[in-house]
Design a protein around this motif. Structure first.
Motif, PDB file in Angstrom:
ATOM      1  N   TYR A  29      -2.708  -3.792   9.699  1.00  0.00           N
ATOM      2  CA  TYR A  29      -3.253  -2.731   8.845  1.00  0.00           C
ATOM      3  C   TYR A  29      -4.576  -3.103   8.193  1.00  0.00           C
ATOM      4  CZ  TYR A  29      -3.914   0.460   4.959  1.00  0.00           C
ATOM      5  OH  TYR A  29      -4.465   1.348   4.067  1.00  0.00           O
ATOM      6  N   ARG A  33      -7.866  -0.992   8.763  1.00  0.00           N
ATOM      7  CA  ARG A  33      -8.441  -0.234   7.653  1.00  0.00           C
ATOM      8  C   ARG A  33      -9.906  -0.617   7.435  1.00  0.00           C
ATOM      9  NH1 ARG A  33      -6.377  -1.213   1.579  1.00  0.00           N
ATOM     10  NH2 ARG A  33      -7.444  -3.160   2.005  1.00  0.00           N
ATOM     11  N   GLN A  37     -13.053   1.932   7.574  1.00  0.00           N
ATOM     12  CA  GLN A  37     -13.952   2.073   6.424  1.00  0.00           C
ATOM     13  C   GLN A  37     -15.406   1.853   6.837  1.00  0.00           C
ATOM     14  OE1 GLN A  37     -12.149  -0.785   3.745  1.00  0.00           O
ATOM     15  NE2 GLN A  37     -11.064   0.816   2.616  1.00  0.00           N
ATOM     16  N   LEU A  95      -5.126   8.775   5.310  1.00  0.00           N
ATOM     17  CA  LEU A  95      -5.423   7.394   4.929  1.00  0.00           C
ATOM     18  C   LEU A  95      -4.656   6.971   3.684  1.00  0.00           C
ATOM     19  CD1 LEU A  95      -9.259   7.214   5.670  1.00  0.00           C
ATOM     20  CD2 LEU A  95      -7.357   6.388   7.064  1.00  0.00           C
ATOM     21  N   GLU A  99      -2.035   3.917   3.484  1.00  0.00           N
ATOM     22  CA  GLU A  99      -2.171   2.914   2.416  1.00  0.00           C
ATOM     23  C   GLU A  99      -0.832   2.699   1.720  1.00  0.00           C
ATOM     24  OE1 GLU A  99      -4.224   0.293  -0.333  1.00  0.00           O
ATOM     25  OE2 GLU A  99      -4.750   1.078   1.640  1.00  0.00           O
TER      26      GLU A  99
END
Length: 204
Positions: A29, A33, A37, A95, A99
């Motif tokens: 993850y 991520r 980003q 997202l 998270e």
């Protein structure tokens, strides 16, 4: 007519388009991520992470961009994970839910896995550079799970979590069920509580 159709299709991002070939599988993850980003910032689309759908005259264009990003992000997720986010309609919602699932704040199994990777790291048959980069990556994820704090109580809580993980890892195979039960909890117990639960299983 065919030329016009080709031009239209070429301007539409295909359903197979994705942001990264390293799809989210649950255990990667943080790397995933970070890639997402960077992509959002590089395309000036990071506002889709922070804002709700617009309600003014720009709404249609905003929704178009959001839908495109949404498809690209979903195509960057492994099939076994995609089913968990089907209820999300916008990039921000998608997202935020990922998270929640994989942030690691109290994602106990992931915390245990990272702790053990860090404290049991060894070179094996790798080149020294590969070994160093793997250790650096694990250390970075550990820092996310245990962010630096000036608060002494927070530091003490972090140390106790690490001690609990080391305690669980060192248990004999006969305590595998107790270990699994503890790691299935929503948060890491205190060292004393973990010991008591293991003791109960031993006495039974």
């Amino acid at each position: 007519m065919d030329e016009v159709k080709h031009m239209v299709v070429s301007n539409v991002i295909p359903l197979a388009s994705k942001i990264t070939k390293h799809k989210l599988n649950g255990s990667n993850y943080y790397d995933w991520r970070r890639t997402i980003q960077f992509y959002l910032f590089s395309t000036n689309m990071d506002d889709h992470v922070m804002e709700e759908p617009l309600k003014d005259e720009k709404k249609k264009a905003w929704l178009h961009d959001d839908a495109r990003l949404y498809l690209q992000i979903k195509n960057s997720i492994e099939s076994e994970v995609v089913g968990l986010v089907d209820h999300c309609d916008f990039v921000k919602e998608l997202l935020e839910f990922l998270e929640f699932l994989y942030s690691g704040k109290e994602h106990v199994y992931r915390m245990f896995d990272v702790y053990m990777q860090f404290f049991r790291v060894e070179q094996k048959v790798e080149f020294v550079t590969s070994y160093f980069m793997r250790l650096k990556k694990t250390a970075a994820e550990l820092a996310l799970l245990l962010p630096y704090s000036l608060d002494v109580k927070v530091q003490q809580a972090q140390r106790e979590k690490m001690t609990v993980m080391i305690f669980l890892n060192g248990l004999s195979l006969e305590f595998g069920m107790a270990k699994t039960q503890i790691l299935s909890d929503s948060e890491i117990p205190s060292l004393e509580e973990a010991f008591s639960r293991v003791l109960c299983i031993e006495s039974s």
